[in-house]
Design a protein around this motif. Sequence first.
Motif, mmCIF file in Angstrom:
data_model
loop_
_atom_site.group_PDB
_atom_site.id
_atom_site.type_symbol
_atom_site.label_atom_id
_atom_site.label_comp_id
_atom_site.label_asym_id
_atom_site.label_seq_id
_atom_site.Cartn_x
_atom_site.Cartn_y
_atom_site.Cartn_z
ATOM 1 N N ARG A 142 0.602 -0.993 -0.008
ATOM 2 C CA ARG A 142 0.011 0.047 0.104
ATOM 3 C C ARG A 142 0.874 1.241 0.064
ATOM 4 O O ARG A 142 0.430 2.390 -0.833
ATOM 5 C CB ARG A 142 -1.108 0.028 1.219
ATOM 6 C CG ARG A 142 -1.938 -0.986 1.099
ATOM 7 C CD ARG A 142 -2.903 -1.349 0.178
ATOM 8 N NE ARG A 142 -3.695 -2.524 0.128
ATOM 9 C CZ ARG A 142 -3.665 -3.697 -0.326
ATOM 10 N NH1 ARG A 142 -2.438 -4.047 -0.722
ATOM 11 N NH2 ARG A 142 -4.436 -4.439 -0.150
ATOM 12 N N VAL A 143 2.061 1.515 0.738
ATOM 13 C CA VAL A 143 2.797 2.555 0.707
ATOM 14 C C VAL A 143 3.420 2.654 -0.655
ATOM 15 O O VAL A 143 3.529 3.768 -1.123
ATOM 16 C CB VAL A 143 3.931 2.188 1.700
ATOM 17 C CG1 VAL A 143 5.146 3.252 1.616
ATOM 18 C CG2 VAL A 143 3.620 2.333 3.277
ATOM 19 N N ASP A 144 3.727 1.430 -1.486
ATOM 20 C CA ASP A 144 4.269 1.708 -2.933
ATOM 21 C C ASP A 144 3.182 2.426 -3.661
ATOM 22 O O ASP A 144 3.312 3.309 -4.468
ATOM 23 C CB ASP A 144 4.523 0.277 -3.439
ATOM 24 C CG ASP A 144 5.736 -0.388 -3.005
ATOM 25 O OD1 ASP A 144 6.740 0.525 -2.635
ATOM 26 O OD2 ASP A 144 6.107 -1.624 -3.120
ATOM 27 N N ILE A 145 2.073 2.120 -3.524
ATOM 28 C CA ILE A 145 0.825 2.767 -4.243
ATOM 29 C C ILE A 145 0.713 4.032 -3.884
ATOM 30 O O ILE A 145 0.521 5.232 -4.607
ATOM 31 C CB ILE A 145 -0.410 1.855 -3.909
ATOM 32 C CG1 ILE A 145 -0.367 0.453 -4.627
ATOM 33 C CG2 ILE A 145 -1.762 2.573 -4.564
ATOM 34 C CD1 ILE A 145 -1.449 -0.406 -4.020
ATOM 35 N N LEU A 146 0.762 4.468 -2.584
ATOM 36 C CA LEU A 146 0.687 5.829 -2.094
ATOM 37 C C LEU A 146 1.711 6.642 -2.488
ATOM 38 O O LEU A 146 1.457 7.677 -3.134
ATOM 39 C CB LEU A 146 0.628 5.889 -0.686
ATOM 40 C CG LEU A 146 -0.589 5.167 0.091
ATOM 41 C CD1 LEU A 146 -0.597 5.295 1.638
ATOM 42 C CD2 LEU A 146 -2.048 6.058 -0.416
#
Length: 243
Positions: free
Chosen positions: A94-98
Amino acid sequence: MLIKNTRYNIVYPRISNLRRKAFEIEDQLKDFFHQVTLIPVPDDAPEDIPRISTTSHNGHSQLNISLSNTQLLTNYDDAFEGNWERCLDYVENRVDILYSTLGNYIKDGYLFSGLTTEIVFDSIFDEDPIDLMKNKFINLKTDLSPHEIEQKITFVMEDDYYVNITFKNLRIYEGLNYQGPGMLKNEKDHYLVCILDVNDRHGFNYKDGYTSNIENAKKIVKITRTILEEKLNKMITEGVFDV
C-alpha cells in the motif's frame, strides 16, 4: 505475538489545491480503496487536518490525506494479526501505491515518513508483564507493586532513522458499559504491548536539504521486519536491546 495495527505516515511539502485533485487520486487508488470523501474544513484550517478520506475495500484500512501529510491506519483481523510478515507485506504494498500516487503532486521530494506497529504479546510469555518489565528492563527496586509501567528507548540507525521502542502493560476489563464506582474491578486480561516506531526524521532533523523517498520507506519496513523477526523476542526474554 499479534500485530494489532500499523500506521504509516508520509510528510511532504504542502500540496496546493488538494481538493481539486481528489478525483484523480480516487482513480489511482480505485483498485484498493473506495470512493474518496471530501472533508468539509475551511481552506485556512491547519494544513495537517485531512481534506480527503477513504477506506479500503475490506474496511480494515483508513486513509487520510491532508495538505502536508498522508496517514494509512490499518487494523488487522484474525486472518492477519498472527502473521507479522503478511501484515508488513500489506503495508509495503500500500505504501508503494501511495508514493506512486502522491508523486504526481510532490515535485521537490518528501520530508520524512514512518511506520508505527502495535504488537501485543498474549500468551507466549508466562511472566506477568509488570514483573517482566520491572526485572528485565528497568531493574526496579521497590517494596511497592507498580500498576502500570511504560519504558521507551530510542536508537539512531545509519544517521537517518529513529527506532523508537516502547514497552508497556495493557489491562483489559469486562463490563465497561458505564462510568461509576467499581467499573474496573473485573480485569479480564493483562498483556505486554510493544509500540515499534521506525522513521527517517533524524535525517530530516539534522541534514540540510534532506529529502525522503520510496527507498527510505522500503528501508523503514525492512528495519521493522528485522526487529520483529530477529530482535524483539530477545529484548523480552533476555532484556537485551539490539537493533
